[in-house]
Write a protein that holds these residues in place. Sequence first.
Motif, PDB file in Angstrom:
ATOM      1  N   LEU A 134       0.831  -1.202   0.000  1.00 25.96           N
ATOM      2  CA  LEU A 134       0.000   0.000   0.000  1.00 25.96           C
ATOM      3  C   LEU A 134       0.865   1.252   0.000  1.00 25.96           C
ATOM      4  N   LEU A 135       1.860   1.285   0.874  1.00 25.67           N
ATOM      5  CA  LEU A 135       2.721   2.467   0.980  1.00 25.67           C
ATOM      6  C   LEU A 135       3.482   2.729  -0.318  1.00 25.67           C
ATOM      7  N   LYS A 136       3.944   1.673  -0.966  1.00 25.12           N
ATOM      8  CA  LYS A 136       4.664   1.857  -2.231  1.00 25.12           C
ATOM      9  C   LYS A 136       3.742   2.431  -3.303  1.00 25.12           C
ATOM     10  N   THR A 137       2.508   1.940  -3.352  1.00 23.27           N
ATOM     11  CA  THR A 137       1.557   2.454  -4.338  1.00 23.27           C
ATOM     12  C   THR A 137       1.210   3.911  -4.061  1.00 23.27           C
ATOM     13  N   VAL A 138       0.991   4.235  -2.796  1.00 22.78           N
ATOM     14  CA  VAL A 138       0.673   5.619  -2.428  1.00 22.78           C
ATOM     15  C   VAL A 138       1.847   6.537  -2.759  1.00 22.78           C
ATOM     16  N   ALA A 139       3.077   6.033  -2.598  1.00 25.61           N
ATOM     17  CA  ALA A 139       4.254   6.826  -2.956  1.00 25.61           C
ATOM     18  C   ALA A 139       4.223   7.198  -4.440  1.00 25.61           C
ATOM     19  N   LEU A 140       3.837   6.251  -5.284  1.00 28.79           N
ATOM     20  CA  LEU A 140       3.750   6.525  -6.715  1.00 28.79           C
ATOM     21  C   LEU A 140       2.698   7.600  -7.012  1.00 28.79           C
ATOM     22  N   GLU A 141       1.570   7.521  -6.334  1.00 26.38           N
ATOM     23  CA  GLU A 141       0.453   8.395  -6.655  1.00 26.38           C
ATOM     24  C   GLU A 141       0.594   9.799  -6.063  1.00 26.38           C
ATOM     25  N   LEU A 142       1.266   9.913  -4.924  1.00 23.84           N
ATOM     26  CA  LEU A 142       1.315  11.205  -4.243  1.00 23.84           C
ATOM     27  C   LEU A 142       2.591  11.996  -4.506  1.00 23.84           C
ATOM     28  N   GLY A 143       3.531  11.405  -5.242  1.00 20.47           N
ATOM     29  CA  GLY A 143       4.776  12.118  -5.515  1.00 20.47           C
ATOM     30  C   GLY A 143       4.549  13.458  -6.191  1.00 20.47           C
ATOM     31  N   ARG A 144       3.586  13.525  -7.076  1.00 20.76           N
ATOM     32  CA  ARG A 144       3.338  14.789  -7.788  1.00 20.76           C
ATOM     33  C   ARG A 144       2.820  15.896  -6.880  1.00 20.76           C
ATOM     34  N   HIS A 145       2.399  15.517  -5.672  1.00 28.59           N
ATOM     35  CA  HIS A 145       1.948  16.514  -4.693  1.00 28.59           C
ATOM     36  C   HIS A 145       3.054  16.883  -3.709  1.00 28.59           C
ATOM     37  N   GLY A 146       4.252  16.376  -3.942  1.00 29.35           N
ATOM     38  CA  GLY A 146       5.350  16.659  -3.032  1.00 29.35           C
ATOM     39  C   GLY A 146       5.255  15.901  -1.718  1.00 29.35           C
ATOM     40  N   ILE A 147       4.537  14.797  -1.732  1.00 32.81           N
ATOM     41  CA  ILE A 147       4.367  13.980  -0.530  1.00 32.81           C
ATOM     42  C   ILE A 147       5.187  12.705  -0.696  1.00 32.81           C
ATOM     43  N   THR A 148       6.083  12.452   0.241  1.00 36.23           N
ATOM     44  CA  THR A 148       6.849  11.207   0.225  1.00 36.23           C
ATOM     45  C   THR A 148       6.173  10.193   1.135  1.00 36.23           C
ATOM     46  N   VAL A 149       6.326   8.928   0.770  1.00 35.03           N
ATOM     47  CA  VAL A 149       5.669   7.842   1.509  1.00 35.03           C
ATOM     48  C   VAL A 149       6.671   6.706   1.665  1.00 35.03           C
ATOM     49  N   ASN A 150       6.962   6.352   2.903  1.00 31.26           N
ATOM     50  CA  ASN A 150       7.966   5.331   3.180  1.00 31.26           C
ATOM     51  C   ASN A 150       7.541   4.435   4.336  1.00 31.26           C
ATOM     52  N   ALA A 151       8.229   3.309   4.461  1.00 30.91           N
ATOM     53  CA  ALA A 151       8.001   2.380   5.564  1.00 30.91           C
ATOM     54  C   ALA A 151       9.260   2.276   6.416  1.00 30.91           C
ATOM     55  N   VAL A 152       9.054   2.051   7.705  1.00 28.96           N
ATOM     56  CA  VAL A 152      10.134   1.668   8.609  1.00 28.96           C
ATOM     57  C   VAL A 152       9.759   0.285   9.137  1.00 28.96           C
ATOM     58  N   ALA A 153      10.663  -0.673   8.966  1.00 29.37           N
ATOM     59  CA  ALA A 153      10.380  -2.077   9.258  1.00 29.37           C
ATOM     60  C   ALA A 153      11.230  -2.542  10.446  1.00 29.37           C
ATOM     61  N   PRO A 154      10.680  -2.459  11.664  1.00 25.88           N
ATOM     62  CA  PRO A 154      11.472  -2.857  12.830  1.00 25.88           C
ATOM     63  C   PRO A 154      11.643  -4.365  12.931  1.00 25.88           C
ATOM     64  N   GLY A 155      12.747  -4.759  13.538  1.00 31.89           N
ATOM     65  CA  GLY A 155      12.913  -6.133  13.989  1.00 31.89           C
ATOM     66  C   GLY A 155      12.359  -6.248  15.398  1.00 31.89           C
ATOM     67  N   GLU A 156      13.003  -7.061  16.236  1.00 31.16           N
ATOM     68  CA  GLU A 156      12.547  -7.168  17.628  1.00 31.16           C
ATOM     69  C   GLU A 156      12.959  -5.903  18.381  1.00 31.16           C
ATOM     70  N   ILE A 157      11.975  -5.193  18.913  1.00 36.21           N
ATOM     71  CA  ILE A 157      12.224  -3.968  19.655  1.00 36.21           C
ATOM     72  C   ILE A 157      11.689  -4.141  21.070  1.00 36.21           C
ATOM     73  N   ALA A 158      12.386  -3.593  22.039  1.00 36.33           N
ATOM     74  CA  ALA A 158      11.981  -3.723  23.437  1.00 36.33           C
ATOM     75  C   ALA A 158      10.766  -2.833  23.708  1.00 36.33           C
ATOM     76  N   THR A 159       9.587  -3.384  23.501  1.00 33.38           N
ATOM     77  CA  THR A 159       8.330  -2.659  23.688  1.00 33.38           C
ATOM     78  C   THR A 159       7.333  -3.557  24.412  1.00 33.38           C
ATOM     79  N   GLN A 160       6.156  -2.997  24.655  1.00 31.99           N
ATOM     80  CA  GLN A 160       5.075  -3.765  25.284  1.00 31.99           C
ATOM     81  C   GLN A 160       4.734  -5.001  24.461  1.00 31.99           C
TER      82      GLN A 160
END
Length: 266
Positions: A167-193
């Motif tokens: 979804l994020l990759k597709t939105v990046a393609l569509e919104l680039g012309r509006h100056g909007i960047t769209v990216n993902a951050v993919a965590p591994g194991e993080i010390a959280t709840q």
Amino acid sequence: MSDFQPTTAIVTGAESGIGRATAVALAEAGMDVGITYLEDIRGAEDTAAEVRTHGRRAVVMQIDVTDLQRCGQVIDRLAEELGGVDVFVNDAGTGDNAPFLEMTLDQWRHTVATDLDGAFVCIQHAARRMVEAGRGGRIIGITSVHEHQPRVGSAAYDAAKHGLGGLLKTVALELGRHGITVNAVAPGEIATQMTGNEDTDPHPIDRPGVPLGRPGDAREIAAVVAFLASPLASYVTGASYAVDGGMLQMGPQAGSHLQSDDWRQA
């Protein structure tokens, strides 16, 4: 670099963990922050208090991203309270784990509704605000290493995170012309709840199957989000940043399940 200078941000799932660390990092970067929570209002208020220590405004609202008729309205209300939304971080998520043959439809639907359906609605509402404002913007989705590689017992989570990445990759393609960047951050194991290690220093925790030898800290995820939200990342879109201590290079099964360091020997 662009002249994009963000002053407002919304972070879903900001009552703890990665969401809280992200809200604080964006406040440190000079943004007022909209904070959403599902049930833990005290946690959300604690996040807001930390945001305010950096001299920024914090607005707190409850959201259930599985309520697809209402969750977008919450994003709209936060944007109105803040005076806009320059940065939107989709962090709200969950995971129901069970072997594929034993997973119930309710478990499947709960995970997919939270991690993918709700993300679609919230991102769409934030994006519409950005396009209408005409100032550009940043959309960042917190996915997982399981956006890229599957794990046994996580059929719903893997499917939802793969879907969110697409979804994020597709939105990046569509919104680039509006100056909007769209990216993902993919965590591994993080010390959280979510991993049972909230408010724990991850450095002493031994993870033989992770090249850096430990889980990550939520602030290490937030630092990458803050970069992607900044003018420095003006030419980055459609990307997914694995922040996982090298786990993906091992394969997700090895990364989390190896019990010794024998693999380090040639």
